[in-house]
Design a protein around this motif. Structure first.
Motif, PDB file in Angstrom:
ATOM      1  N   ALA B   1     -79.703 -39.280  21.918  1.00  0.00           N
ATOM      2  CA  ALA B   1     -79.657 -38.737  20.498  1.00  0.00           C
ATOM      3  C   ALA B   1     -78.542 -37.653  20.462  1.00  0.00           C
ATOM      4  N   GLN B   2     -77.954 -37.661  19.262  1.00  0.00           N
ATOM      5  CA  GLN B   2     -77.058 -36.542  18.930  1.00  0.00           C
ATOM      6  C   GLN B   2     -77.735 -35.284  18.786  1.00  0.00           C
ATOM      7  N   THR B   3     -77.325 -34.267  19.198  1.00  0.00           N
ATOM      8  CA  THR B   3     -77.764 -32.733  18.850  1.00  0.00           C
ATOM      9  C   THR B   3     -76.805 -32.135  18.453  1.00  0.00           C
ATOM     10  N   VAL B   4     -76.801 -30.985  17.620  1.00  0.00           N
ATOM     11  CA  VAL B   4     -75.868 -30.010  17.142  1.00  0.00           C
ATOM     12  C   VAL B   4     -76.593 -28.489  17.486  1.00  0.00           C
ATOM     13  N   THR B   5     -75.894 -27.644  18.054  1.00  0.00           N
ATOM     14  CA  THR B   5     -76.466 -26.453  18.394  1.00  0.00           C
ATOM     15  C   THR B   5     -75.495 -25.352  17.750  1.00  0.00           C
ATOM     16  N   GLN B   6     -76.127 -24.380  17.119  1.00  0.00           N
ATOM     17  CA  GLN B   6     -75.623 -23.110  16.537  1.00  0.00           C
ATOM     18  C   GLN B   6     -76.161 -22.112  17.179  1.00  0.00           C
ATOM     19  N   SER B   7     -75.468 -21.447  18.325  1.00  0.00           N
ATOM     20  CA  SER B   7     -76.089 -20.299  18.899  1.00  0.00           C
ATOM     21  C   SER B   7     -76.098 -18.615  18.324  1.00  0.00           C
ATOM     22  N   GLN B   8     -75.590 -18.735  17.114  1.00  0.00           N
ATOM     23  CA  GLN B   8     -75.616 -17.538  16.314  1.00  0.00           C
ATOM     24  C   GLN B   8     -76.507 -17.614  15.045  1.00  0.00           C
ATOM     25  N   PRO B   9     -77.786 -16.835  15.205  1.00  0.00           N
ATOM     26  CA  PRO B   9     -78.692 -17.026  14.149  1.00  0.00           C
ATOM     27  C   PRO B   9     -77.926 -16.168  12.963  1.00  0.00           C
ATOM     28  N   GLU B  10     -77.690 -15.158  13.379  1.00  0.00           N
ATOM     29  CA  GLU B  10     -76.915 -14.481  12.471  1.00  0.00           C
ATOM     30  C   GLU B  10     -75.590 -13.752  12.836  1.00  0.00           C
ATOM     31  N   MET B  11     -74.623 -13.454  11.535  1.00  0.00           N
ATOM     32  CA  MET B  11     -73.531 -12.808  11.693  1.00  0.00           C
ATOM     33  C   MET B  11     -73.164 -12.040  10.452  1.00  0.00           C
ATOM     34  N   SER B  12     -72.455 -10.943  10.800  1.00  0.00           N
ATOM     35  CA  SER B  12     -71.953 -10.155   9.788  1.00  0.00           C
ATOM     36  C   SER B  12     -70.536  -9.825   9.679  1.00  0.00           C
ATOM     37  N   VAL B  13     -69.793  -9.467   8.645  1.00  0.00           N
ATOM     38  CA  VAL B  13     -68.497  -9.281   8.524  1.00  0.00           C
ATOM     39  C   VAL B  13     -68.175  -8.364   7.388  1.00  0.00           C
ATOM     40  N   GLN B  14     -67.392  -7.313   7.365  1.00  0.00           N
ATOM     41  CA  GLN B  14     -66.848  -6.739   6.635  1.00  0.00           C
ATOM     42  C   GLN B  14     -66.114  -7.489   5.756  1.00  0.00           C
ATOM     43  N   GLU B  15     -66.292  -7.178   4.232  1.00  0.00           N
ATOM     44  CA  GLU B  15     -65.590  -7.855   3.278  1.00  0.00           C
ATOM     45  C   GLU B  15     -64.046  -7.766   3.513  1.00  0.00           C
ATOM     46  N   ALA B  16     -63.142  -8.842   3.324  1.00  0.00           N
ATOM     47  CA  ALA B  16     -61.834  -9.047   3.403  1.00  0.00           C
ATOM     48  C   ALA B  16     -61.538  -9.170   5.131  1.00  0.00           C
ATOM     49  N   GLU B  17     -62.490  -9.156   5.798  1.00  0.00           N
ATOM     50  CA  GLU B  17     -62.186  -9.405   7.321  1.00  0.00           C
ATOM     51  C   GLU B  17     -62.441 -11.023   7.607  1.00  0.00           C
ATOM     52  N   THR B  18     -62.139 -11.264   8.920  1.00  0.00           N
ATOM     53  CA  THR B  18     -62.335 -12.651   9.453  1.00  0.00           C
ATOM     54  C   THR B  18     -63.495 -12.809  10.143  1.00  0.00           C
ATOM     55  N   VAL B  19     -64.329 -13.884  10.234  1.00  0.00           N
ATOM     56  CA  VAL B  19     -65.347 -14.266  11.109  1.00  0.00           C
ATOM     57  C   VAL B  19     -65.214 -15.858  11.439  1.00  0.00           C
ATOM     58  N   THR B  20     -65.849 -15.972  12.524  1.00  0.00           N
ATOM     59  CA  THR B  20     -65.764 -17.508  13.367  1.00  0.00           C
ATOM     60  C   THR B  20     -67.392 -17.549  13.529  1.00  0.00           C
ATOM     61  N   LEU B  21     -67.843 -18.736  13.188  1.00  0.00           N
ATOM     62  CA  LEU B  21     -69.204 -19.133  13.497  1.00  0.00           C
ATOM     63  C   LEU B  21     -68.834 -20.357  14.364  1.00  0.00           C
ATOM     64  N   SER B  22     -69.785 -20.249  15.368  1.00  0.00           N
ATOM     65  CA  SER B  22     -69.731 -21.371  16.552  1.00  0.00           C
ATOM     66  C   SER B  22     -70.626 -22.513  16.358  1.00  0.00           C
ATOM     67  N   CYS B  23     -70.105 -23.424  16.892  1.00  0.00           N
ATOM     68  CA  CYS B  23     -71.219 -24.901  16.795  1.00  0.00           C
ATOM     69  C   CYS B  23     -70.717 -25.748  17.791  1.00  0.00           C
ATOM     70  N   THR B  24     -71.508 -26.189  18.840  1.00  0.00           N
ATOM     71  CA  THR B  24     -71.425 -27.211  19.697  1.00  0.00           C
ATOM     72  C   THR B  24     -72.183 -28.459  19.193  1.00  0.00           C
ATOM     73  N   TYR B  25     -71.817 -29.515  20.102  1.00  0.00           N
ATOM     74  CA  TYR B  25     -72.563 -30.784  19.519  1.00  0.00           C
ATOM     75  C   TYR B  25     -72.466 -31.820  20.733  1.00  0.00           C
ATOM     76  N   ASP B  26     -73.566 -32.420  20.878  1.00  0.00           N
ATOM     77  CA  ASP B  26     -73.503 -33.644  21.899  1.00  0.00           C
ATOM     78  C   ASP B  26     -73.725 -35.077  21.434  1.00  0.00           C
ATOM     79  N   THR B  27     -72.839 -35.869  21.799  1.00  0.00           N
ATOM     80  CA  THR B  27     -72.873 -37.171  21.421  1.00  0.00           C
ATOM     81  C   THR B  27     -72.075 -38.078  22.323  1.00  0.00           C
ATOM     82  N   SER B  28     -72.431 -39.515  22.528  1.00  0.00           N
ATOM     83  CA  SER B  28     -71.692 -40.278  23.173  1.00  0.00           C
ATOM     84  C   SER B  28     -70.698 -41.274  22.447  1.00  0.00           C
ATOM     85  N   GLU B  29     -70.732 -40.923  20.983  1.00  0.00           N
ATOM     86  CA  GLU B  29     -69.996 -41.502  20.388  1.00  0.00           C
ATOM     87  C   GLU B  29     -68.423 -41.250  20.425  1.00  0.00           C
TER      88      GLU B  29
END
Lengths: 114, 115
Positions: B1-29
């Protein structure tokens, strides 16, 4: 408004009562999905229709749950004998059948079982 | 079965700055789609950006871009020039090309923008 519409937006019911939710998809979308989202979690798939045919059901969908999509238009999701664990946001989404087309979501129906 | 994992429950960033949200997934497709959806408080979920797995080029939509690493099964979202309206829950989602094409979602990341 040509988006996905869900009614009611909020429903509070007593344990043991039956509830029914309605979803009106975007008119040209023949695929319709129901998802359940509990607090702080991502949505989980419940069931899927292509036109009027219900083609897949999740094992999350116990026999107290039933969904219909008569004539391939709007859909209803009924929960019989509600339990406190049924409290969640129920989301409906619709999409075109092929390609990388996105699923468009409604605003959801928030169910609270007391 | 496919799964998706986001390891960051919360993130914060200053206005006008850059932020990166992480995601990993598992599939055999080998052929599938990946999405980032945004869910503002009490509002409906909307699509931010999509990536087709067979495309090597990373998708971009204005201030939003992804870093898609197919071999590593990683799909991160970069938001540049963050704005107050970007504050929301962000969900990473996987969808196979065939079958029911149902979405499999991660647990979500709550993004806060600090003025």
């Amino acid at each position: 408004d040509t988006g996905v519409s869900q009614n009611p937006r909020h429903k509070i019911t007593k344990r043991g009562q039956n509830v029914t939710f309605r979803c009106d998809p975007i008119s040209e979308h023949n695929r319709l999905y129901w998802y359940r989202q509990t607090l702080g979690q991502g949505p989980e798939f419940l069931t899927y229709f292509q036109n009027e045919a219900q083609l897949e059901k999740s094992r999350l969908l116990s026999d107290r749950f039933s969904a219909e999509r008569p004539k391939g238009s709007f859909s209803t999701l009924e929960i019989q004998r509600t339990e406190q664990g049924d409290s969640a946001m129920y989301l409906c989404a619709s999409s075109l059948p092929q390609g990388p087309t996105e699923a468009f979501f409604g605003q959801g129906t928030r169910l609270t079982v007391v | 079965a496919q799964t998706v994992t986001q390891s960051q429950p919360e993130m914060s960033v200053q206005e006008a700055e850059t932020v990166t949200l992480s995601c990993t997934y598992d599939t055999s497709e080998s052929d599938y789609y990946l999405f980032w959806y945004k869910q503002p408080p009490s509002r409906q979920m909307i699509l931010v950006i999509r990536q087709e797995a067979y495309k090597q080029q990373n998708a971009t939509e204005n201030r939003f871009s992804v870093n898609f690493q197919k071999a590593a099964k990683s799909f991160s979202l970069k938001i540049s020039d963050s704005q107050l309206g970007d504050a929301a829950m962000y969900f990473c989602a996987y969808r196979p090309r065939g079958g029911a094409q149902k979405l499999v979602f991660g647990q979500g990341t709550r993004l806060t923008i600090n003025p």
